[in-house]
Motif scaffolding. Structure first.
Motif, short mmCIF file in Angstrom:
data_model
loop_
_atom_site.label_atom_id
_atom_site.label_comp_id
_atom_site.label_asym_id
_atom_site.label_seq_id
_atom_site.Cartn_x
_atom_site.Cartn_y
_atom_site.Cartn_z
N GLU A 163 0.72 -1.15 0.01
CA GLU A 163 -0.01 0.04 0.16
C GLU A 163 0.90 1.34 -0.25
O GLU A 163 0.31 2.35 -0.18
CB GLU A 163 -1.09 -0.03 1.30
CG GLU A 163 -0.28 0.07 2.45
CD GLU A 163 -1.36 -0.11 3.74
OE1 GLU A 163 -2.66 0.10 3.49
OE2 GLU A 163 -0.95 -0.50 4.81
N ASN A 186 -8.27 1.11 0.72
CA ASN A 186 -7.74 1.40 2.13
C ASN A 186 -8.05 0.23 3.04
O ASN A 186 -9.13 -0.36 3.07
CB ASN A 186 -8.56 2.76 2.72
CG ASN A 186 -8.36 3.23 3.97
OD1 ASN A 186 -7.91 2.04 4.92
ND2 ASN A 186 -8.12 4.33 4.31
N THR A 187 -6.84 -0.21 3.60
CA THR A 187 -7.13 -1.53 4.41
C THR A 187 -8.40 -1.39 5.57
O THR A 187 -8.82 -2.37 5.86
CB THR A 187 -6.18 -2.15 4.70
OG1 THR A 187 -5.09 -1.27 5.72
CG2 THR A 187 -5.11 -2.70 3.72
N ALA A 188 -8.19 -0.07 6.01
CA ALA A 188 -9.36 0.19 7.18
C ALA A 188 -10.71 0.14 6.68
O ALA A 188 -11.59 0.16 7.42
CB ALA A 188 -8.81 1.57 7.77
N GLN A 189 -11.09 0.49 5.33
CA GLN A 189 -12.19 0.57 4.81
C GLN A 189 -12.87 -0.39 3.93
O GLN A 189 -14.21 -0.73 3.80
CB GLN A 189 -12.26 2.02 3.97
CG GLN A 189 -12.32 2.99 4.66
CD GLN A 189 -12.11 4.47 3.98
OE1 GLN A 189 -12.02 4.56 2.82
NE2 GLN A 189 -12.09 5.58 4.78
N ASP A 190 -11.96 -1.11 3.21
CA ASP A 190 -12.31 -2.11 2.15
C ASP A 190 -12.01 -3.47 2.63
O ASP A 190 -10.82 -3.69 3.16
CB ASP A 190 -11.49 -1.85 0.92
CG ASP A 190 -11.96 -0.37 0.11
OD1 ASP A 190 -13.28 -0.34 0.25
OD2 ASP A 190 -11.55 0.21 -0.30
N ASP A 191 -12.77 -4.25 2.42
CA ASP A 191 -12.30 -5.80 2.77
C ASP A 191 -11.78 -6.44 1.34
O ASP A 191 -12.21 -5.90 0.37
CB ASP A 191 -13.63 -6.59 3.51
CG ASP A 191 -14.87 -6.86 2.74
OD1 ASP A 191 -14.68 -6.60 1.67
OD2 ASP A 191 -15.97 -6.89 3.42
#
Length: 89
Positions: A30, A71-76
């Motif tokens: 990322e 975004n790893t915090a928002q998307d699986d």
């Protein structure tokens, strides 16, 4: 041969995942810049579009590529793959 070509272009922290058949996913760190991602995409298209040779037989291949950032915090992973599939088409 195609998988090896793609793998040779990736960084140590990147992953090449075969979903099945002729569908693959490339996950890159990322921290990659937009310029680095665009460069990787161009190199993948160039390398994977070259014919594959088996003995005296040349087999032309082509690729379709869909690229997304996430975004790893928002998307699986499922959401990311869905977005990539949409980008592909």
């Amino acid at each position: 041969m195609v998988v090896q070509r793609a793998s040779d272009l990736l960084e140590p922290n990147d992953f090449l995942i075969r979903l099945g058949g002729d569908e693959f996913v490339v996950l890159v760190d990322e921290g990659q810049s937009q310029d680095n991602l665009e460069s990787l995409i161009k190199r993948l298209i160039g390398s994977l579009s070259m014919p594959v040779t088996f003995g005296s037989i040349n087999i032309g291949i082509g690729i379709s590529l869909g690229a997304v950032t996430f975004n790893t915090a928002q998307d699986d992973l499922e959401a990311v793959l869905r977005k990539a599939d949409i980008a592909l088409y």
